[in-house]
Design an enzyme around this catalytic site. Structure first.
Site, PDB file in Angstrom:
ATOM      1  N   ARG A 110       2.909  24.108 -29.302  1.00 31.18           N
ATOM      2  CA  ARG A 110       2.652  24.078 -30.746  1.00 31.18           C
ATOM      3  C   ARG A 110       1.379  24.882 -30.967  1.00 31.18           C
ATOM      4  NH1 ARG A 110       0.653  18.622 -32.678  1.00 31.18           N
ATOM      5  NH2 ARG A 110      -1.278  19.767 -32.476  1.00 31.18           N
ATOM      6  N   HIS A 119      -0.878  20.109 -36.021  1.00 34.07           N
ATOM      7  CA  HIS A 119       0.371  19.441 -36.398  1.00 34.07           C
ATOM      8  C   HIS A 119       0.839  19.892 -37.792  1.00 34.07           C
ATOM      9  CE1 HIS A 119       3.374  16.374 -37.022  1.00 34.07           C
ATOM     10  NE2 HIS A 119       2.767  16.034 -38.148  1.00 34.07           N
ATOM     11  N   TYR A 177      -8.437  18.671 -30.705  1.00 37.01           N
ATOM     12  CA  TYR A 177      -8.171  17.884 -29.485  1.00 37.01           C
ATOM     13  C   TYR A 177      -7.407  18.693 -28.431  1.00 37.01           C
ATOM     14  CZ  TYR A 177      -4.061  17.540 -32.444  1.00 37.01           C
ATOM     15  OH  TYR A 177      -3.011  17.864 -33.266  1.00 37.01           O
TER      16      TYR A 177
END
Ligand SMILES: Cc1ncc(C[n+]2csc(CCOP(=O)(O)OP(=O)(O)O)c2C)c(N)n1
Ligand SMILES: [Mg+2]
Length: 335
Positions: free
Chosen positions: A254, A258, A266
């Site tokens: 990814r 998100h 992170y």
């Protein structure tokens, strides 16, 4: 109720070897997807997006290569990283942006955003928010389709995180037992929001679960569009011939937070840098350029075509009306 292979003759075989034109199409759809994602992020920053904004950066080869293995009458249940699959299946950019911008003339009439829509005319059934909830629905469609002798295959997608949910097991098990024409793609993109795969599952490979269902399972490089296409075509052909479902795990990254509001702090920087070298689009571009399938003229034409198509769709959506207040009560019950 297994079906004999006699009943399930393929209507047309998808190419076992991709022609140069097919490869350019694959490249085009990946580029189109990436540019749409960039437009989505721009609209989000301008405050024009309704709700959250999600991209499929890093996932283009998986979304495009898998949908390319389907025929027009096959069903697809894409996820939030699979804009490329919508486009390959034939969805128009205007419809995509109307939906993303919550307009009254979108599929959901502004009741929902993102790709949470269905378009039965193209056999696209987008996801609802609840991860994995669509897997049993997709399996049910595979059963209905077989009962109607449609010779269709159902392709569904799930993330590494979503694969931990109960519906994954229930759907996969039912599809396996009933030998349904079903292909499930697990997009293992290393994270489920901020949860790394090390905290998500203990199995070495998610495709190892296939053994437990008694179906074929394979793990492939999800950033290689040709590999994705080939693995999916095999699984789709098998399903169409009555051979039952398959599980395909695509390893990707990814390459964005998100959602547009997540800075992904992170994720270790080094990890992102390593994956950037495997970017599905620039990798394939190099191959096609070396093979003299792509050149500057083709690229220039393609860039113009992509920019014009996105500009048209965004403008069309921005000029379209929001739903009227009273519309909210409509479409609640089936007539
Ligand atoms: C059942 C359920 N739990 C939690 C959420 C909230 N949620 C939406 S996307 C997401 C992460 C999903 O990760 P993954 O399945 O790996 O897909 P990715 O976003 O990485 O492509 C979460 C936790 C949800 N939508 N549904
Ligand atoms: Mg994930």
């Amino acid at each position: 109720m297994p079906v004999s292979t006699e009943e399930l003759k393929p209507l047309r075989t998808t190419p076992p070897v991709l022609s140069n034109q097919n490869r350019v199409e694959l490249y085009y759809y990946m580029r189109l997807t990436r540019e749409c994602d960039n437009a989505i992020l721009r609209l989000y920053k301008q405050g024009k997006m309704v709700g959250g904004a999600y991209t499929g950066k890093g996932n283009e080869a998986t979304a495009v290569g898998s949908a390319f293995a389907l025929k027009k009458h096959d069903y697809i249940f894409p996820l939030h990283r699979d804009l490329g699959a919508h486009l390959v299946k034939g969805q128009s950019l205007r419809n995509i942006f109307l939906q993303l911008l919550g307009r009254g003339n979108s599929f959901t009439g502004g009741r929902d955003g993102t790709a949470h829509y269905a378009d039965p005319s193209l056999k696209i059934y987008g996801n609802v928010s609840h991860l994995a909830a669509m897997i049993p629905v997709a399996v049910g469609v595979a059963l209905a389709s077989r009962m109607r002798k449609e010779h269709a295959v159902v392709m569904s997608y799930i993330g590494d995180g979503g694969s931990s949910l109960g519906e994954f097991h229930e759907g996969m098990n039912m599809a396996a037992v009933m030998k349904l024409p079903f292909v499930l793609i697990i997009e293992n993109n290393q994270y489920a929001y901020s949860t790394p795969t090390s905290k998500q599952f203990a199995a070495q490979r998610l495709s190892d679960r296939a053994l437990g269902y008694g179906v074929p399972g394979i793990t492939i490089d999800g950033t290689d569009v040709v590999k994705v296409y080939e693995a999916c075509r095999k699984a789709v052909d098998r399903a169409r011939m009555g051979g039952g479902p398959s599980l395909i795990e695509t390893i990707t990254m990814r390459m964005h937070g998100h959602s547009a509001s997540d800075d992904a702090s992170y994720v270790p920087k080094r990890m992102v840098e390593d994956w950037e070298r495997k970017d599905p689009i620039s990798r394939f571009e190099k191959i096609l350029t070396n093979d003299r399938v792509l050149n500057e003229t083709v690229m220039l034409q393609m860039n113009k075509k992509i920019s014009a198509a996105i500009e048209d769709a965004v403008q069309f959506a921005l000029e379209s009306p929001y739903p009227q207040g009273g519309d909210g009560a409509g479409g609640v019950y089936s007539t």
